[in-house]
Design a protein around this motif. Sequence first.
Motif, mmCIF file in Angstrom:
data_model
loop_
_atom_site.group_PDB
_atom_site.id
_atom_site.type_symbol
_atom_site.label_atom_id
_atom_site.label_comp_id
_atom_site.label_asym_id
_atom_site.label_seq_id
_atom_site.Cartn_x
_atom_site.Cartn_y
_atom_site.Cartn_z
ATOM 1 N N GLY A 55 1.021 -1.069 0.268
ATOM 2 C CA GLY A 55 0.023 -0.344 -0.042
ATOM 3 C C GLY A 55 1.034 1.626 -0.008
ATOM 4 N N MET A 56 1.863 1.213 0.668
ATOM 5 C CA MET A 56 2.866 2.822 1.093
ATOM 6 C C MET A 56 3.434 2.821 -0.377
ATOM 7 N N LEU B 114 8.047 4.300 5.789
ATOM 8 C CA LEU B 114 7.485 4.454 4.961
ATOM 9 C C LEU B 114 6.180 5.332 4.448
ATOM 10 N N TYR B 115 5.613 5.412 5.590
ATOM 11 C CA TYR B 115 4.437 6.265 5.499
ATOM 12 C C TYR B 115 4.674 7.948 5.571
ATOM 13 N N LEU B 116 5.471 7.581 5.895
ATOM 14 C CA LEU B 116 6.242 9.810 5.939
ATOM 15 C C LEU B 116 6.338 9.983 4.931
ATOM 16 N N PHE B 117 7.522 9.155 4.339
ATOM 17 C CA PHE B 117 8.239 9.625 2.969
ATOM 18 C C PHE B 117 6.572 9.763 1.826
ATOM 19 N N ALA B 118 5.817 8.448 2.361
ATOM 20 C CA ALA B 118 4.768 8.963 1.224
ATOM 21 C C ALA B 118 3.906 10.178 1.227
ATOM 22 N N SER B 121 6.386 13.004 0.237
ATOM 23 C CA SER B 121 5.959 13.170 -1.226
ATOM 24 C C SER B 121 4.506 13.346 -1.893
ATOM 25 N N LEU B 122 3.425 13.378 -1.095
ATOM 26 C CA LEU B 122 1.987 13.782 -1.524
ATOM 27 C C LEU B 122 1.926 15.140 -1.434
ATOM 28 N N GLY B 123 3.166 15.733 -0.614
ATOM 29 C CA GLY B 123 3.042 17.204 -0.546
ATOM 30 C C GLY B 123 3.061 18.320 -2.145
ATOM 31 N N VAL B 124 3.540 17.634 -3.458
ATOM 32 C CA VAL B 124 4.089 18.470 -4.048
ATOM 33 C C VAL B 124 2.689 18.446 -4.857
ATOM 34 N N TYR B 125 1.015 17.595 -4.362
ATOM 35 C CA TYR B 125 0.263 18.195 -5.060
ATOM 36 C C TYR B 125 -0.877 19.305 -4.914
ATOM 37 N N GLY B 126 -0.264 19.780 -4.113
ATOM 38 C CA GLY B 126 -0.602 21.238 -3.637
ATOM 39 C C GLY B 126 -0.051 21.838 -3.682
ATOM 40 N N ILE B 127 0.754 22.027 -3.587
ATOM 41 C CA ILE B 127 1.238 23.308 -4.457
ATOM 42 C C ILE B 127 1.556 23.230 -6.413
ATOM 43 N N ILE B 128 1.415 22.219 -6.971
ATOM 44 C CA ILE B 128 0.948 21.673 -8.772
ATOM 45 C C ILE B 128 -0.796 22.454 -8.287
ATOM 46 N N MET B 129 -1.648 21.789 -7.039
ATOM 47 C CA MET B 129 -2.797 21.656 -8.189
ATOM 48 C C MET B 129 -3.024 24.054 -7.580
ATOM 49 N N GLU B 154 13.576 14.163 -3.561
ATOM 50 C CA GLU B 154 13.085 12.946 -2.852
ATOM 51 C C GLU B 154 13.756 11.946 -2.666
ATOM 52 N N VAL B 155 14.675 11.570 -3.984
ATOM 53 C CA VAL B 155 15.038 10.690 -4.332
ATOM 54 C C VAL B 155 16.110 10.342 -3.733
ATOM 55 N N SER B 156 17.417 11.471 -3.082
ATOM 56 C CA SER B 156 18.370 11.178 -2.156
ATOM 57 C C SER B 156 17.970 10.987 -0.692
ATOM 58 N N ILE B 157 16.376 12.122 -0.684
ATOM 59 C CA ILE B 157 15.606 11.313 0.935
ATOM 60 C C ILE B 157 15.593 9.982 0.977
ATOM 61 N N GLY B 158 14.878 9.577 -0.547
ATOM 62 C CA GLY B 158 14.704 8.035 0.121
ATOM 63 C C GLY B 158 16.369 6.797 -0.120
ATOM 64 N N ILE B 159 17.354 7.257 -0.320
ATOM 65 C CA ILE B 159 18.411 6.782 -0.557
ATOM 66 C C ILE B 159 19.031 6.483 0.801
ATOM 67 N N ILE B 160 18.891 7.974 1.410
ATOM 68 C CA ILE B 160 19.026 8.416 2.485
ATOM 69 C C ILE B 160 18.744 7.460 3.740
#
Lengths: 208, 335
Positions: A55-56, B114-118, B121-129, B154-160
Motif C-alpha cells: 500500500g505504501m 514509509l508512511y512519512l515518506f509517502a 511525497s504527496l505534498g507536491v500536489y498541493g503546490i501543483i494544484m 525526494e530521490v536522495s532522501i529515499g536513499i538516505i
Amino acid sequence: MIVHSIFFYFFSVIAIFSSLMVITSRSTINSVFFLILDFISVGCLFIMVGAEFLGMILLIVYVGAVAVLFLFVVMMLNVAEQKQSWFIGKKSTHIPTGLIVSVLILLELLVVVGGWKYKKDVMSSSTLVLSDISNTHQLGLVMYTDYILYFQLAGVVLLLAMIGAILLTFRERVGVKKQSYINQISRGPLTSIELKEVESFKGVKIDD
Amino acid sequence: MMEYLQILGQEIYKIIFVLVPILVSVAMIVWLDRRVWGLVQKRRGPNVVGPFGLFQTLADALKYIFKEIIIPASANKTVFILAPIVTMTLALVAWAVIPMSQNLVLADINVGILYLFAVSSLGVYGIIMGGWASNSKYPFLGAIRSAAQMVSYEVSIGIIIINVLLCVGSLNLNDIVLAQKELWYVIPLFPMFVIFFISALAETNRPPFDLPEAEAELVAGYQTEYSGMMYAMFWLGEYANILLMCAMGSILFLGGWLPIMDIYPLNIIPAPLWMIIKILFLFLLFALIKAIVPRYRYDQLMRLGWKIFLPFSLVYLVLTASFLFYFDKLPKVNI
C-alpha cells in the motif's frame, strides 16, 4: 468486523467510482485527479488486507512520482483539444492502437489469473514461511532469494527504459555557455590576472 | 455499536491531543524563525505583540481570518480551493506516526517511515494544484519549479532513509529510535545526515532553495493568487512540513526521544522533552541557514540534487551495506 466491512465498502466504492470517472470525465485534468484518488483508495484497500508495504509503495511510486508526471504532461500539452476532436467526429488513429493494447492487457491478465487458479504451486516458495513476522520482512525474504533473478531483470528493464527515453530526447546543443566548476575553482591570480601597459590614445585589446 | 462509538471518541480525543500542540507550535516556530532571522541580521524581529512578540503569529493569523478570500475569475474554482486544504491536511496527517516517546504515539504502525515518506511525497500536489488552478503565469512557473525540485530531492532522501533502515532492520519508527540506544546514527552516517539536512531544506522549499517563491522572479510563486485564510493554510502547511522534516531528522539520526547519554541527570528528563529539544535544535539550524545563505540558481540546484547527492548517497549505501555485511552486523530477523 462490521467496522472493517464499512471501511472496505467505503474505499472500494470510491475506487470504482473514481476509476469510472477517469475514463468518463471530459476534462483531462480531472481525469488525472480521479486517477490519483483511485490510487489512494486502492492503497488503503491494500493496507486493510494487511499488505501495508504494498500500500505504501503504491502511494510513493504511483501517487508520488508517476501521477505527478501525468499531471505535468496533461498541464503542459493541450490534451483536451485533441480529446474534443474525437467527439465531433474527426478521424483519430489512436483508438485502434488503444483497443489493441487494452485487449492485449486483458489477455495477459487472464493468463496470469488463470495460471494462478489452475496451478496451485505457482505462488509457492521454499523460503516463504507463514509466521507472525511483518509482511515487509516476508516480501524481502522471498524477493531476494527465490525471485532475485526476476527482481534484477525488472530493474534492468526499467534502467533500459530510462536510458532509451534519455537517448530519444537527447539533442546536443551547440553554443551553450556552461559553467565549469573545476575551471572556476582551479584558476588563481597567476592565470587569470594579466598586467598590460596601455599606451595613450591607442588602447588595448582584452578578452581575446 | 456503543463500543465503536466509544473507541471513535477516544481516537478523536487523541487526534486533538496531537493536532492542537502542533498548530500552536507552528505558530511559535514562525515567531522563532523570524526572530532568529532578525537577530542574525542585527534587527529586532517581531517584538511588539505580547511578551517578546510571542503573540505576533496569532495576531497575523487573526488578520488572515478576517481578510477577504479572493478567487480569480478565470481560476479553476474547485482545484483552487482544494490546493491549500491538501497542503495543510498532508502536513498534519504525517504527525500521526511521529513517536514522542515509546508509548506516546498516535499510530505505531509497522511501516512508519514509509508512511512519512509517502505523505511527504504527496505534498507536491498541493503546490501543483495551487499553481495550475490559479490560471496565471507566475504561479504556474513557480509550481513547476517547485514540483521538479521536490521530486528530485525526494530521490536522495529515499536513499538516505534506506541507509538508516539497513542499520536498523525495521520500518517502525520506534524501532529506529531504539536501535540508536548505543550510538546515534549521526556519528557513523554523518555525511548522510548532512545530505539529509540539505535535502530537507530543498524539500520544504526553504532558503537557499526557495526558488519556487523567489520574489524577484516569480512574485510569490504558486501562492501569488491566494489571499486570506487560504494563504494562511499554505503557510501553515509549509511550517508544519518544516517541523516534520526536523522530527524526521531527529528520529533517523539524532536518536529521537532518547537522551544524549543514559546517565543520571540526563535520563530523568522526560522523553518527549528530548524529542522537542532535538526538533528545536534542527529548526534553529533551518532558521540560521535561512538568514545566512544566498539563493541557489536553478541549474545549480538540479546539479546538486542529481549529480552530487544521488551518486554520493548511493555509494555510501554500498559502503554501509558492505561494512555491515563484512563485520556481520546486519540486523537479524527472527523467524
